[in-house]
Design a protein around this motif. Structure first.
Motif, PDB file in Angstrom:
ATOM      1  N   ILE A 362       0.786  -1.274   0.218  1.00 14.98           N
ATOM      2  CA  ILE A 362      -0.050   0.034   0.078  1.00 14.98           C
ATOM      3  C   ILE A 362       0.764   1.231   0.038  1.00 14.98           C
ATOM      4  O   ILE A 362       1.770   1.208   0.771  1.00 14.98           O
ATOM      5  CB  ILE A 362      -0.942  -0.275   1.183  1.00 14.98           C
ATOM      6  CG1 ILE A 362      -1.878  -1.093   1.045  1.00 14.98           C
ATOM      7  CG2 ILE A 362      -1.601   1.510   1.219  1.00 14.98           C
ATOM      8  CD1 ILE A 362      -2.814  -1.193   2.107  1.00 14.98           C
ATOM      9  N   GLU A 363       0.567   2.094  -0.953  1.00 16.13           N
ATOM     10  CA  GLU A 363       1.280   3.493  -1.009  1.00 16.13           C
ATOM     11  C   GLU A 363       0.621   4.380   0.145  1.00 16.13           C
ATOM     12  O   GLU A 363      -0.704   4.555   0.182  1.00 16.13           O
ATOM     13  CB  GLU A 363       0.948   3.971  -2.220  1.00 16.13           C
ATOM     14  CG  GLU A 363       1.599   5.471  -2.273  1.00 16.13           C
ATOM     15  CD  GLU A 363       0.979   6.335  -3.540  1.00 16.13           C
ATOM     16  OE1 GLU A 363       0.948   5.766  -4.835  1.00 16.13           O
ATOM     17  OE2 GLU A 363       0.822   7.343  -3.356  1.00 16.13           O
ATOM     18  N   LEU A 364       1.574   4.615   0.984  1.00 16.79           N
ATOM     19  CA  LEU A 364       0.863   5.426   2.325  1.00 16.79           C
ATOM     20  C   LEU A 364       1.256   7.103   1.964  1.00 16.79           C
ATOM     21  O   LEU A 364       0.260   7.978   2.155  1.00 16.79           O
ATOM     22  CB  LEU A 364       1.821   5.310   3.540  1.00 16.79           C
ATOM     23  CG  LEU A 364       1.659   3.914   4.019  1.00 16.79           C
ATOM     24  CD1 LEU A 364       2.420   3.805   5.350  1.00 16.79           C
ATOM     25  CD2 LEU A 364       0.021   3.496   4.536  1.00 16.79           C
ATOM     26  N   GLY A 409       2.562  14.355   1.363  1.00 13.31           N
ATOM     27  CA  GLY A 409       1.490  14.159   1.655  1.00 13.31           C
ATOM     28  C   GLY A 409       1.260  12.686   2.169  1.00 13.31           C
ATOM     29  O   GLY A 409       1.621  11.818   1.156  1.00 13.31           O
ATOM     30  N   LEU A 410       0.456  12.257   3.265  1.00  9.06           N
ATOM     31  CA  LEU A 410       0.252  10.839   3.723  1.00  9.06           C
ATOM     32  C   LEU A 410      -1.206  10.864   3.684  1.00  9.06           C
ATOM     33  O   LEU A 410      -1.993  11.910   4.490  1.00  9.06           O
ATOM     34  CB  LEU A 410       0.930  11.021   5.048  1.00  9.06           C
ATOM     35  CG  LEU A 410       0.449   9.955   5.900  1.00  9.06           C
ATOM     36  CD1 LEU A 410       1.566   8.537   5.751  1.00  9.06           C
ATOM     37  CD2 LEU A 410       0.806   9.961   7.386  1.00  9.06           C
ATOM     38  N   GLY A 411      -1.660   9.828   3.273  1.00  9.63           N
ATOM     39  CA  GLY A 411      -3.130   9.459   3.276  1.00  9.63           C
ATOM     40  C   GLY A 411      -3.360   8.952   4.778  1.00  9.63           C
ATOM     41  O   GLY A 411      -2.952   7.678   4.947  1.00  9.63           O
ATOM     42  N   ALA A 413      -5.790   7.789   6.042  1.00 17.63           N
ATOM     43  CA  ALA A 413      -6.771   6.390   6.367  1.00 17.63           C
ATOM     44  C   ALA A 413      -5.969   5.290   6.160  1.00 17.63           C
ATOM     45  O   ALA A 413      -5.996   4.176   6.531  1.00 17.63           O
ATOM     46  CB  ALA A 413      -7.998   6.423   5.430  1.00 17.63           C
ATOM     47  N   ARG A 414      -4.874   5.426   5.132  1.00 20.54           N
ATOM     48  CA  ARG A 414      -4.243   4.087   4.678  1.00 20.54           C
ATOM     49  C   ARG A 414      -3.262   3.962   5.556  1.00 20.54           C
ATOM     50  O   ARG A 414      -2.993   2.524   6.119  1.00 20.54           O
ATOM     51  CB  ARG A 414      -3.292   4.568   3.287  1.00 20.54           C
ATOM     52  CG  ARG A 414      -4.229   4.597   2.128  1.00 20.54           C
ATOM     53  CD  ARG A 414      -3.557   4.622   0.832  1.00 20.54           C
ATOM     54  NE  ARG A 414      -4.401   4.630  -0.139  1.00 20.54           N
ATOM     55  CZ  ARG A 414      -3.936   4.986  -1.553  1.00 20.54           C
ATOM     56  NH1 ARG A 414      -2.564   5.006  -1.784  1.00 20.54           N
ATOM     57  NH2 ARG A 414      -4.750   4.880  -2.333  1.00 20.54           N
ATOM     58  N   LEU A 415      -2.690   4.784   6.513  1.00 20.41           N
ATOM     59  CA  LEU A 415      -1.845   4.429   7.558  1.00 20.41           C
ATOM     60  C   LEU A 415      -2.702   3.528   8.714  1.00 20.41           C
ATOM     61  O   LEU A 415      -2.392   2.718   9.345  1.00 20.41           O
ATOM     62  CB  LEU A 415      -1.410   5.819   8.234  1.00 20.41           C
ATOM     63  CG  LEU A 415      -0.398   5.659   9.594  1.00 20.41           C
ATOM     64  CD1 LEU A 415       0.944   4.769   9.336  1.00 20.41           C
ATOM     65  CD2 LEU A 415       0.003   6.789  10.048  1.00 20.41           C
TER      66      LEU A 415
HETATM   67  P1  AMO Z   1      -0.674  12.016  -3.868  1.00 20.47           P
HETATM   68  O1  AMO Z   1      -1.839  12.540  -4.618  1.00 20.47           O
HETATM   69  O2  AMO Z   1       0.372  11.056  -4.244  1.00 20.47           O
HETATM   70  O3  AMO Z   1       0.288  13.277  -3.315  1.00 20.47           O
HETATM   71  O4  AMO Z   1      -1.255  11.737  -2.420  1.00 20.47           O
HETATM   72  C1  AMO Z   1      -0.530  11.455  -1.216  1.00 20.47           C
HETATM   73  C2  AMO Z   1      -1.025  10.264  -0.344  1.00 20.47           C
HETATM   74  O5  AMO Z   1      -2.638  10.373  -0.200  1.00 20.47           O
HETATM   75  C3  AMO Z   1      -3.414   8.993  -0.293  1.00 20.47           C
HETATM   76  N1  AMO Z   1      -4.381   9.120  -1.391  1.00 20.47           N
HETATM   77  C4  AMO Z   1      -5.632   8.511  -1.313  1.00 20.47           C
HETATM   78  N2  AMO Z   1      -5.912   7.856  -0.141  1.00 20.47           N
HETATM   79  C5  AMO Z   1      -7.224   7.472  -0.349  1.00 20.47           C
HETATM   80  N3  AMO Z   1      -8.012   7.606  -1.531  1.00 20.47           N
HETATM   81  C6  AMO Z   1      -7.610   8.569  -2.409  1.00 20.47           C
HETATM   82  N4  AMO Z   1      -8.337   8.472  -3.454  1.00 20.47           N
HETATM   83  C7  AMO Z   1      -6.347   9.019  -2.258  1.00 20.47           C
HETATM   84  N5  AMO Z   1      -5.575   9.761  -3.165  1.00 20.47           N
HETATM   85  C8  AMO Z   1      -4.409   9.948  -2.495  1.00 20.47           C
HETATM   86  C9  AMO Z   1      -1.965   8.170  -0.684  1.00 20.47           C
HETATM   87  C10 AMO Z   1      -1.209   8.899  -1.385  1.00 20.47           C
HETATM   88  O6  AMO Z   1       0.160   8.449  -1.170  1.00 20.47           O
HETATM   89  N6  AMO Z   1       0.559  16.715  -2.947  1.00 20.47           N
HETATM   90  C11 AMO Z   1       1.084  15.528  -2.943  1.00 20.47           C
HETATM   91  C12 AMO Z   1       1.909  15.221  -1.770  1.00 20.47           C
HETATM   92  C13 AMO Z   1       3.042  16.041  -1.749  1.00 20.47           C
HETATM   93  O7  AMO Z   1       4.024  15.592  -2.852  1.00 20.47           O
HETATM   94  O8  AMO Z   1       3.428  16.769  -0.893  1.00 20.47           O
HETATM   95  C14 AMO Z   1      -0.081  14.603  -3.315  1.00 20.47           C
HETATM   96  O9  AMO Z   1      -1.317  14.996  -2.939  1.00 20.47           O
HETATM   97  O10 AMO Z   1      -1.837   7.748   0.635  1.00 20.47           O
END
Ligand code: AMO
Length: 440
Positions: A362-364, A409-411, A413-415
């Motif tokens: 999972i990408e966090l 940026g960190l999601g 919910a994924r964490l």
């Molecule tokens: P990015 O678009 O990769 O980067 O988003 C960062 C993290 O946010 C989470 N994420 C999501 N989680 C759930 N549902 C989604 N639709 C969703 N989209 C994204 C992921 C992802 O790794 N501005 C850049 C960050 C930066 O460079 O500072 C950005 O938004 O965990």
């Protein structure tokens, strides 16, 4: 049934504040919801649930006034009640004590047939749980998830304060895309075109010129068409941005934060982790780092071929997750696929100073060094088919002393999914918004 008023009754103790040594024999007042009742004829047990645990209230017919015992007979699961009673040691009770009531107030009625059993004895599918979310949140599993989430955001704020970050809030109603035009939700904003914020990207960059190190924990909106177990359309994002820093510096902050948060949850949420059967390990620092090119090699050695420049999609990520356990970084992605604000390497412009933080498959999080030279940024906007004049409000700040800077940026919910061992992101968001769900 006659409902009662709260009047001057106030809780004196939450369930986890009842210390037998000091309270045995004393009268206390507790408030909460009926979790369960058990009737043994002359003896009735009521489990009261509050936010911090449970209390057993024992009604012995022989020792209580008749009207109080009769009142206990009308208790139903989920009723909000208040009880005044004496604390009594009872080794058979799960908490080691019980409450012998002197008085009871039933503060509201409940439906005879509730749509969900919050004790979890009657199993329900995820949609039923989400449709009746408030009842679902009272179940031990969902409750544990959100207590952990509370702990996570509290620990994050503590970490950021200790590292001298300033908390910011940026607009949720914006005029331009930051993360690619296709994922925007347009909204009607008087006579202008506007969108819901996809990220705080541009604002957090601008604010480094004032506060140096900033963080934001806020909702963002993505009009993703697809429905997966790790995407939502509204999500909480944890963002940072740091002046006088590059991608290596912010990766250090990110791994320290994750280490801090996981340690904090391990140390403070043992009961919740047990409820969830989550066996999360405290990861060792530093986290492993693989460049994008090394990641492709690793996949190739494991019979998964990708061509340089390809995205690492879901299947490839799952493959990686089967090879690498825990958190790791994938760094130096091709510049081509990265947003306009990401800095290409000076010596090799086809590669960018960027990274993703992965946990298993999972990408966090993702982040990188930012372009801080105005001319380069304008060029990258043009290369990506965007109109620089739409970004004037942003570009002008680059003439006012924009330092080199980086962030991620960190999601959230994924964490939380990772920490709680949940497989579907909807489980870890109180009121999730996906392609079809707009209520509750
Ligand atoms: P990015 O678009 O990769 O980067 O988003 C960062 C993290 O946010 C989470 N994420 C999501 N989680 C759930 N549902 C989604 N639709 C969703 N989209 C994204 C992921 C992802 O790794 N501005 C850049 C960050 C930066 O460079 O500072 C950005 O938004 O965990």
């Amino acid at each position: 049934m006659q409902l009662e008023k709260l009047e001057n009754w106030r809780r004196t103790h939450y369930s986890d504040q009842i210390d037998l040594e000091t309270l045995e024999g004393k009268e206390i007042t507790v408030c909460g919801w009926v979790k369960q009742t058990r009737d043994l004829g002359g003896l009735k047990f009521v489990i009261l649930r509050d936010n911090f645990g449970e209390i057993q209230i024992t009604f012995p017919k022989a020792k209580l006034e008749e009207h109080l015992f009769d009142k206990a007979n009308s208790l139903k699961n989920e009723m909000p009640i208040a009880v005044k009673g004496k604390v009594k040691e009872d080794k058979r009770s799960p908490t080691g004590f019980e409450l012998i009531p002197n008085d009871l107030k039933i503060l509201n009625s409940v439906l005879a047939n509730l749509p969900l059993d919050s004790t979890g004895k009657v199993k329900a599918d995820l949609d039923t749980r989400l449709d009746n979310r408030i009842l679902d949140l009272r179940s031990s599993i969902s409750h544990a998830i959100f207590i952990i989430r509370h702990r996570v955001t509290t620990a994050m704020r503590q970490f950021f304060v200790e590292h001298r970050f300033i908390e910011i809030n940026t607009p949720r109603i914006i005029a331009t895309a930051t993360e690619g035009g296709t994922e925007l939700f347009p909204i009607a904003y008087f006579e202008k075109e506007a969108f819901l914020a996809q990220s705080p990207q541009l604002y957090k960059e601008q604010l480094t010129t004032v506060f140096d190190k900033v963080y934001e924990i806020a909702p963002i909106f993505r009009a993703e068409e697809h429905s997966t177990t790790r995407h939502l359309n509204e999500l909480m994002m944890v963002d940072i941005e740091m002046a006088f820093a590059n991608y290596n510096d912010v990766m250090n902050v990110l791994e320290e934060l994750i280490h801090f948060v996981i340690s904090d949850v391990k140390n403070n949420c043992e009961e919740e982790l047990n409820t969830l059967k989550s066996e999360i390990k405290i990861p060792e620092l530093p986290f492993p780092k693989y460049t994008y090119t090394e990641t492709l090699d690793l996949l190739g050695k494991n019979d998964y071929e990708l061509t340089w420049g390809d995205d690492i999609g879901t299947d490839a990520s799952r493959k990686l997750g089967s090879i690498i356990d825990g958190p790791y970084f994938i760094t130096e992605w091709p510049s081509e696929g990265k947003p306009f604000y990401i800095q290409p390497r000076v010596d090799k412009p086809e590669i960018s100073e960027s990274f993703d933080l992965m946990y298993s498959w999972i990408e966090l999080a993702s982040g990188g060094t930012r372009v801080h030279k105005k001319e380069t940024l304008i060029q990258r906007l043009i290369n990506q088919g965007l109109t620089p004049s739409s970004f004037d409000f942003h570009l002008k700040v680059f003439d006012w002393g924009m330092p080199p800077h980086a962030g991620w940026g960190l999601g959230l919910a994924r964490l939380i999914m990772v920490l709680t061992g949940r497989q579907n992101i909807r489980e870890v968001v109180i009121f999730p918004r996906d392609r079809t769900r707009l209520t509750p």
